[in-house]
Design a protein around this motif. Structure first.
Motif, PDB file in Angstrom:
ATOM      1  N   TRP A   1       0.179   7.210   2.082  1.00 51.14           N
ATOM      2  CA  TRP A   1      -0.762   8.321   2.163  1.00 51.14           C
ATOM      3  C   TRP A   1      -2.209   7.870   2.059  1.00 51.14           C
ATOM      4  O   TRP A   1      -3.119   8.671   2.256  1.00 51.14           O
ATOM      5  CB  TRP A   1      -0.462   9.361   1.084  1.00 51.14           C
ATOM      6  CG  TRP A   1      -0.468   8.813  -0.317  1.00 51.14           C
ATOM      7  CD1 TRP A   1      -1.522   8.724  -1.180  1.00 51.14           C
ATOM      8  CD2 TRP A   1       0.657   8.275  -1.030  1.00 51.14           C
ATOM      9  NE1 TRP A   1      -1.139   8.186  -2.379  1.00 51.14           N
ATOM     10  CE2 TRP A   1       0.207   7.887  -2.318  1.00 51.14           C
ATOM     11  CE3 TRP A   1       2.006   8.079  -0.698  1.00 51.14           C
ATOM     12  CZ2 TRP A   1       1.051   7.319  -3.260  1.00 51.14           C
ATOM     13  CZ3 TRP A   1       2.850   7.521  -1.643  1.00 51.14           C
ATOM     14  CH2 TRP A   1       2.378   7.143  -2.908  1.00 51.14           C
ATOM     15  N   ASN A   2      -2.454   6.592   1.778  1.00 46.71           N
ATOM     16  CA  ASN A   2      -3.813   6.073   1.700  1.00 46.71           C
ATOM     17  C   ASN A   2      -4.287   5.608   3.070  1.00 46.71           C
ATOM     18  O   ASN A   2      -3.588   4.850   3.747  1.00 46.71           O
ATOM     19  CB  ASN A   2      -3.888   4.898   0.727  1.00 46.71           C
ATOM     20  CG  ASN A   2      -3.928   5.349  -0.716  1.00 46.71           C
ATOM     21  OD1 ASN A   2      -4.326   6.466  -1.018  1.00 46.71           O
ATOM     22  ND2 ASN A   2      -3.514   4.464  -1.618  1.00 46.71           N
TER      23      ASN A   2
ATOM     24  N   TYR B   1       0.850  -1.187   0.000  1.00 45.06           N
ATOM     25  CA  TYR B   1       0.000   0.000   0.000  1.00 45.06           C
ATOM     26  C   TYR B   1       0.888   1.239   0.000  1.00 45.06           C
ATOM     27  O   TYR B   1       2.083   1.164   0.302  1.00 45.06           O
ATOM     28  CB  TYR B   1      -0.928   0.023   1.223  1.00 45.06           C
ATOM     29  CG  TYR B   1      -0.206  -0.086   2.548  1.00 45.06           C
ATOM     30  CD1 TYR B   1       0.386   1.020   3.157  1.00 45.06           C
ATOM     31  CD2 TYR B   1      -0.105  -1.318   3.196  1.00 45.06           C
ATOM     32  CE1 TYR B   1       1.054   0.910   4.365  1.00 45.06           C
ATOM     33  CE2 TYR B   1       0.559  -1.436   4.405  1.00 45.06           C
ATOM     34  CZ  TYR B   1       1.136  -0.316   4.982  1.00 45.06           C
ATOM     35  OH  TYR B   1       1.809  -0.426   6.181  1.00 45.06           O
TER      36      TYR B   1
ATOM     37  N   GLN C   1      -9.124   6.914  -1.288  1.00 45.52           N
ATOM     38  CA  GLN C   1      -7.888   6.278  -1.723  1.00 45.52           C
ATOM     39  C   GLN C   1      -7.308   6.996  -2.945  1.00 45.52           C
ATOM     40  O   GLN C   1      -8.018   7.619  -3.736  1.00 45.52           O
ATOM     41  CB  GLN C   1      -8.144   4.815  -2.082  1.00 45.52           C
ATOM     42  CG  GLN C   1      -8.651   3.961  -0.920  1.00 45.52           C
ATOM     43  CD  GLN C   1      -7.576   3.685   0.104  1.00 45.52           C
ATOM     44  OE1 GLN C   1      -6.545   3.089  -0.199  1.00 45.52           O
ATOM     45  NE2 GLN C   1      -7.822   4.119   1.334  1.00 45.52           N
ATOM     46  N   ASP C   2      -5.989   6.900  -3.070  1.00 45.32           N
ATOM     47  CA  ASP C   2      -5.261   7.311  -4.274  1.00 45.32           C
ATOM     48  C   ASP C   2      -5.430   8.794  -4.613  1.00 45.32           C
ATOM     49  O   ASP C   2      -5.542   9.182  -5.779  1.00 45.32           O
ATOM     50  CB  ASP C   2      -5.694   6.444  -5.473  1.00 45.32           C
ATOM     51  CG  ASP C   2      -5.434   4.966  -5.223  1.00 45.32           C
ATOM     52  OD1 ASP C   2      -4.407   4.641  -4.590  1.00 45.32           O
ATOM     53  OD2 ASP C   2      -6.269   4.141  -5.637  1.00 45.32           O
TER      54      ASP C   2
END
Length: 306
Positions: free
Chosen positions: A93-94, A90, A241-242
């Protein structure tokens, strides 16, 4: 709560050779600050200037921002950081998809602690929202615990009552509004971890959020060895996310040599995925209550230079 645009800060520091530690000289003089343009935001800073700015904010113990009673000090002072573990599974930052919120800690000269959650050794730092670059998101800041609140087991995005523990309801819901009232509550909770209340500091409270945060910081300072050895906890609303390029990440950090490789991995991963370089900052946490936190930019410890 009025979010007032602040000044664009420009730091001018001399260069350094590649092997030396760049030590922050202290608060940036007023004459080095320049009035903001229409956007009113701070531009990303190089590594040495970032260490200076972190040190300045750490030492800034004001109780509100821009003399606005509805602007809590965490919008412009202190260092909001999240401890993480590096992983190829992963991106740091998510948010954890299974979590209901995101936990951070807050370092300031009057809000010190000696270790990170779970004994982690690295992580990342958020810009204070009044200084974030243009185009970055602002996840809502929900609540603050003077000591770790064991928030993963709490409802209301981590700010509610721990299951079965009535005394862990939000502080204001219990009539706990001052540091003195919190300390009575604190001293009546022998186990403390997960049994204490957190202060609601949501934007909708306006001046109430400022008062609550100031009293919470006072309470942390009165918590003795347990509070010093147990990091405090902010709970933020979870972002999607992302969103890497728009997450307000000021720097990655490490607290010892064991965490350096993790910070280097995160620095490289963030640049590869977003095109944005952020510095890796060494944070030296205090081991006594009289010691200060240090923020150092060490050129030789950077995985990539820019």
């Amino acid at each position: 709560m009025n979010r007032l645009w602040l000044w664009l800060i420009v730091f001018t520091l001399s260069g350094c050779v590649s092997h030396e530690v760049v030590t922050p000289p202290g608060p940036v003089p007023q004459e080095q600050q320049v009035g903001a343009q229409a956007s009113g935001v701070m531009a990303p800073l190089p590594g040495p200037e970032t260490a200076v700015f972190l040190t300045q904010r750490y030492n800034d113990k004001r109780n509100m921002c821009r003399d606005n009673p509805s602007a809590p000090a965490f919008l412009c002072t202190g260092v909001m950081l999240r401890a993480t573990q590096p992983s190829t599974q992963y991106h740091f930052w998510n948010p954890n998809p299974s979590s209901t919120g995101v936990s951070f800690s807050y370092l300031r000269a009057d809000a010190k602690f000696s270790k990170l959650v779970f004994g982690y050794n690295n992580g990342f730092i958020f810009y204070p929202y009044f200084f974030k670059p243009h185009g970055k998101i602002e996840p809502e800041i929900l609540c603050f615990f003077p000591v770790d609140g064991a928030t993963n087991g709490r409802p209301d995005q981590g700010c509610g009552q721990s299951p079965g523990i009535a005394a862990s309801r939000p502080c204001q819901d219990q009539g706990i509004n001052t540091a003195a009232q919190y300390m009575t509550h604190y001293n009546q909770s022998p186990s403390k971890y997960g049994t204490l209340c957190g202060f609601n500091v949501r934007d909708s409270l306006n001046q109430g959020a400022t008062t609550a945060f100031n009293e919470a910081i006072k309470a942390q300072g009165q918590g003795g060895n347990f509070a010093f050895a147990t990091q405090n906890e902010f709970r933020l609303a979870k972002w999607a996310q992302d969103l890497g390029p728009t997450v307000p990440i000021e720097a990655v950090f490490y607290v010892n040599d064991s965490g350096k490789a993790g910070a280097q991995y995160d620095q490289r991963d963030f640049k590869e995925q977003t095109g944005i370089w952020v510095p890796a900052i060494r944070i030296t946490l205090p081991q006594t209550t009289g010691a200060a936190v240090r923020f150092d930019f060490i050129p030789a410890d950077q995985a990539i230079s820019s």
